[in-house]
Enzyme design. Structure first.
Site, short mmCIF file in Angstrom:
data_model
loop_
_atom_site.label_atom_id
_atom_site.label_comp_id
_atom_site.label_asym_id
_atom_site.label_seq_id
_atom_site.Cartn_x
_atom_site.Cartn_y
_atom_site.Cartn_z
N ARG A 56 10.76 -8.12 7.16
CA ARG A 56 10.11 -6.93 6.64
C ARG A 56 8.63 -7.23 6.48
NH1 ARG A 56 8.09 -9.80 3.65
NH2 ARG A 56 7.27 -8.04 2.55
N GLY A 57 7.87 -6.24 5.99
CA GLY A 57 6.42 -6.40 5.94
C GLY A 57 5.84 -5.75 7.18
N ARG B 291 12.24 2.35 10.23
CA ARG B 291 11.50 2.44 8.96
C ARG B 291 10.25 3.28 9.21
NH1 ARG B 291 10.82 -2.71 5.42
NH2 ARG B 291 10.83 -1.07 3.85
N GLN C 13 10.62 -8.74 -3.47
CA GLN C 13 9.91 -9.52 -2.44
C GLN C 13 8.93 -10.51 -3.07
OE1 GLN C 13 10.44 -6.24 -2.32
NE2 GLN C 13 10.54 -5.44 -0.25
N ASP D 298 0.93 -0.88 4.14
CA ASP D 298 1.85 -0.47 5.21
C ASP D 298 1.24 0.58 6.12
OD1 ASP D 298 3.73 -1.58 2.95
OD2 ASP D 298 4.72 -1.75 4.89
N LYS E 93 3.81 -1.08 -1.01
CA LYS E 93 5.05 -1.20 -1.79
C LYS E 93 4.98 -0.44 -3.11
CE LYS E 93 8.10 -2.73 -0.82
NZ LYS E 93 9.16 -1.87 -0.25
C1 RUB Z 1 6.28 -4.69 2.39
C2 RUB Z 1 5.01 -4.32 1.74
C3 RUB Z 1 3.86 -5.24 2.02
C4 RUB Z 1 3.09 -4.67 3.17
C5 RUB Z 1 2.03 -5.61 3.65
O1 RUB Z 1 7.30 -3.75 2.17
O2 RUB Z 1 4.84 -3.32 1.11
O3 RUB Z 1 3.01 -5.34 0.93
O4 RUB Z 1 3.99 -4.42 4.22
O5 RUB Z 1 2.49 -6.19 4.80
P1 RUB Z 1 8.76 -4.06 2.71
P2 RUB Z 1 1.59 -7.00 5.81
O6 RUB Z 1 9.14 -5.39 2.16
O7 RUB Z 1 9.58 -2.92 2.18
O8 RUB Z 1 8.67 -4.06 4.21
O9 RUB Z 1 1.10 -8.16 5.03
O10 RUB Z 1 2.55 -7.38 6.87
O11 RUB Z 1 0.52 -6.11 6.33
#
Ligand code: RUB
Length: 365
Positions: free
Chosen positions: A55-56, A98, A202, A243, A254
């Site tokens: 995720r992320g 997603r 997370q 995101d 988040k």
């Molecule tokens: C992840 C989330 C992270 C951002 C940043 O949500 O909100 O803060 O995605 O990600 P989830 P990045 O765990 O629901 O996917 O560092 O990859 O840009």
């Protein structure tokens, strides 16, 4: 990222491609178990994105690109119209996993664009190189965000972060954690406040684990404690990931990010958002037009962990059937953001101008 496994330190990426197979760290098992899992086709990859095996925003984007590469290889023996149809269906399946992270949609678009000319064999090659390029671009972007973001970090500083915007949310390094890593490696005295980030935790499961691996001092705090520490003057800056970022600088991240931003503003603490070009969506005028994912009530009524014998186990913390709302993200209005840390520079307000100036209107490469 450096990972200590059975007494030895190894360098691993969050996700990578070996031909048609994708290999990745199973983030549902961390921090209790470190396991690499395998996805054999694009349907499995779509399922893994949806089930949050990884995720992320960044990692989801790379997985989306790799999923397209798998689909292209799956359809290599078809004639051109069939190949195109298969790829479009795969794109739709991957998109529907997603809805919030912009990176996924940009990655799929890049792969579809790459597949638009040539024979089937040439198109497959083009999708494979585009998917690999997305991963390499992300790696370079996160490295660069580290270098630029590090310039904002003093020699002695306490930083609050939310969710996991680290190497696990990307290919490596991360977004919010990339400058923190570099600052620590350069000998700056860093202390990180890690929000646990209910409901999937997370922060507690992933960010704390990453900081531990790197030896960066941190304190895990419950989500409700951020205001307590900010008001007592124990937080010097906030850095989060994102995101999707709208053209005016509104930030979807988040759930809980918005309240941290308001609290930071109230307590005159700088609030930074670290994100690459792939997370900006200039087709979204403002945060109102960002789709917010709502996830299963199961995430709220129960929690996964390990029992005393370290076996995975779920406990109920509310009655099964309890009425629940579970938005996975919220939108922080641009006015609460001090600056964006991007791979192409630090963007300051007014964001409508700085974002447009830095990224133009259409270019997502
Ligand atoms: C992840 C989330 C992270 C951002 C940043 O949500 O909100 O803060 O995605 O990600 P989830 P990045 O765990 O629901 O996917 O560092 O990859 O840009």
């Amino acid at each position: 990222m450096k990972v200590r496994i059975d007494g030895t330190t190894k360098e691993v990426r969050t996700i990578w491609r070996e031909g048609q197979t994708i290999r990745l760290i199973d983030q549902r098992k961390l921090p209790h178990r470190f396991e690499i899992t395998t996805l054999e086709d694009h349907v499995e990859t779509a399922g893994a994105i949806m089930d949050m095996v990884m995720r992320g925003a960044g990692a989801i984007g790379v997985a989306g690109g790799y999923g397209m590469a798998q689909a292209a290889l799956e359809a290599i023996d078809r004639d051109l119209p069939e190949f195109e149809r298969y790829l479009l269906e795969a794109a739709e399946r991957l998109r529907s996993t997603r809805p919030t992270a912009a990176n996924l949609f940009h990655a799929i678009e890049r792969c579809l664009d790459a597949s638009s000319t040539g024979t089937v064999a040439e198109r497959v090659e083009a999708v494979l190189s585009e998917a690999d390029a997305i991963a390499e671009d992300d790696l370079e972007a996160s490295r660069q965000m580290g270098v630029l973001g590090n310039e904002l970090i003093d020699d002695e500083v306490r930083i609050l972060t939310h969710c996991n915007a680290g190497a696990l949310a990307f290919i490596d390094y991360g977004t919010a954690l990339s400058p923190i890593r570099l600052a620590h490696r350069q000998g700056k005295k860093i202390h990180v406040f890690v929000d646990e980030t209910r409901p999937r935790c997370q922060g507690a499961r992933l960010t704390a684990w990453e900081l531990e691996q790197e030896g960066i001092p941190y304190s895990l705090i419950v989500d409700n404690a951020a205001g307590f520490f900010m008001r007592r003057g124990e937080v010097d800056m906030v850095i989060v990931g994102a995101d999707r970022i709208a053209a005016n600088g509104d930030v979807a991240n988040k759930i809980g990010t918005y309240e941290k931003a308001v609290l930071a503003h109230e307590n005159e603490i700088p609030f930074y958002v670290a994100a690459p070009r792939m997370t900006f969506d200039l087709t979204c005028k403002d945060g109102e037009s960002i789709e917010i994912e709502e996830r299963s009530p199961q995430e709220i009524v129960g929690m996964w962990g390990v029992d005393d014998t370290r076996n995975p186990s779920r406990i109920l913390i509310a009655s099964e059937g309890t009425a629940v709302r579970n938005p996975a993200f919220d939108v922080t209005p641009a006015k609460y953001v001090t600056a964006f840390i991007t791979e192409r520079g630090i963007l300051s307000p007014p964001f409508s101008e700085s974002i447009k100036l830095t990224f133009g209107e259409a270019d997502i490469s």
